[in-house]
Scaffold this motif. Sequence first.
Motif: not given
Length: 687
Positions: A181-186, A191-194
């Motif tokens: 879950r943490a890897l998915s969040f990161l 991707r969202w920030t980019a």
Amino acid sequence: MPHATAAALRSRRPFTVEFGKLSFSLSTFLAAALVLVISFAASLPRPWWALLTVYVTAQPMAGAFRPKVIYRFAGIAAGAFVTILVAPNLQNSPLLLVLCLAIWIGLCIYLAVLDRTPRAFLFQMAAFSSAVICFPYLDDPSNIFTTTVSRVEEMTVAILCVTIAHRIVRPVDIREVIHERALSFLSDACRWTAEAFGTHHTRLEYEHRRKLAVDVTELGMMAVNLRYDPRFARATRDTVRELQHRLAVLLSIASAAANRLEQLRALNAVDAETRTLVSSLIASLKSPQDVAETLDEDLVSRCRALAAQHLCSAEWTSLLAANLLERTAEFIETLHIARGLVRAFAEGDLDRPTQMHVASGVDEFPLARDHGVALLAGAAMTTAIMIYCAAWILLAWPNGAATAAFAALVTCSFAAQDDPAPAIGQYLIATLSTFPLAALYLFVILPRVDGAGMLIVTLAPALLWMGYIQADPARAAHALPMLSCFIVAMGFLDRFQADFAVFVNTGLAQLGGIVTTLVVTKLFRSANSRWTASRIVRQNWADLAQLADPAQPLAANAWTARAVDRLGQVAARMALASADDKLHAADGLSDLRVGRNIIRARQGLAQHDALTRLAIEAALGKVSALFQAQLAAHHPLPGNARLLDALDRAIDIVAAQQVRRADPTLMALVGMRCNLFPHTYSRGAAA
């Protein structure tokens, strides 16, 4: 009842069997078979209650079983204790007995809806066990102690069998779940920030922020399970807590940086160096993690150096650019630490990352609570039980006592939803559709079955099919009513009985409980998702008004946790609202950024002289007044001229004290102005 993230459902191909769902169904069926064998061998009075408890407590998305076992046992014990305490003492006053039980079960539902952690299982099981134990024997509570012991034995056997079967067939390592879950969040955050640093900031905010916010909250809920597993030391739990706080802050910092960049683009004030830096950051975010981490230090240095250049000028565009660069540097640093925590958690190397921890001051990640919605759910349950019992007593219905127990099961299953009525309607339809199958088994198939072994083999097709449906998120809502109708209609006892009159009465009792629950829910809890979202937004405004008041105590991390939790709750509900809904103007990410800036401004008060503190406190006071006004108006309000002047004056005073470094207080004031006045691109004195 804690509830899980609304992930996108994969399209199903006909006749395709998924191993995960099949393993869940198989492990639950093995638990059911074990329960039947034990129940028949031990001559338990009501084996069907034990069998039903197996499928009520087996949840495919629940994760670790250890804490849920503890809470469920505690709930059964609490329900049994209240039953033994109340029933014998009030057996000569049936109305008072019904009232006390209704209030108790309503209180349990209130607490279950209020507490959105795994502890909610305790209150749910207390309500369910009280209803199951007491209601069928209200007319003759003289043997209530023996009955209570029997029901506790049946439910305890069921929970133990479910736990053992699932631990053997489908063991779950909660560390792997948290790591994934943490890897998915990161990955999603990068991707969202980019993309947000590109030209789609506003659109992508609404598209992605729900998943990001909900993931942070769910990470904390899963971390609660770690305390019950002796394999994991306190350092592991502390790492997960620190990671959760880092990810919560990461969301607001990334949003703030993208917002500043968007405002600079609107002013056509993005210089070549900043444009090049943004391009490098986007390329880094799209790179593999090991490559990106090698670039972090250089990107942070470039951000800080460029921010210092912009701080040489007090012009608004320069302050905006400095704020963008500072927030970008903070984002990269926070992302770097979060990646290190995730890697250390996966590798078990917890000594190294603990040096990077910042004392959060909050061991837990507190969730937002809505006492009004919880109270409404409890009142609906209390009223429903009183109606059930009144109809049962007035009609002298032989099987009417079971209606209250079924109604309690239905209410507990959907108590956490904003409007449970549609789900209860589906529950009714699924129950009706299962009666023919139950009749087929009871009157055609089971009369030809002899022995517990043949019974288990005969039940396997139906129970495995329903268990597979229970493991499918798209159809899980239909599984519990199908299973409860099928199991209760069978009426598994120590000897076979096929009585059509009993079958019909039992079915009518189930339908009566569901229909009455549906009617009471329509009367008490017909609020839609938008109403609940509005309540959550207003609670956030109330907290912001208090947070901005310098006279109030500052609880920074606790507020951030609640704000991120509310952001996920509101976004999930507003995803169902129309595009022109006015509540979309209540931007949860903007409120989160304002709150973080208020915290930074208040934390920096002690570092400034008296005149500067007065200016900052005056601005904070007007920010507090704005959120109080929004709270009274029930909708977002634009900032007024006095608030804008107060912020500009505080910015001018703090900016005059700059010595080529980014003062966190100045950056916080600039951030507040950007969020509260997003379309005011210039300042009077410093424009």
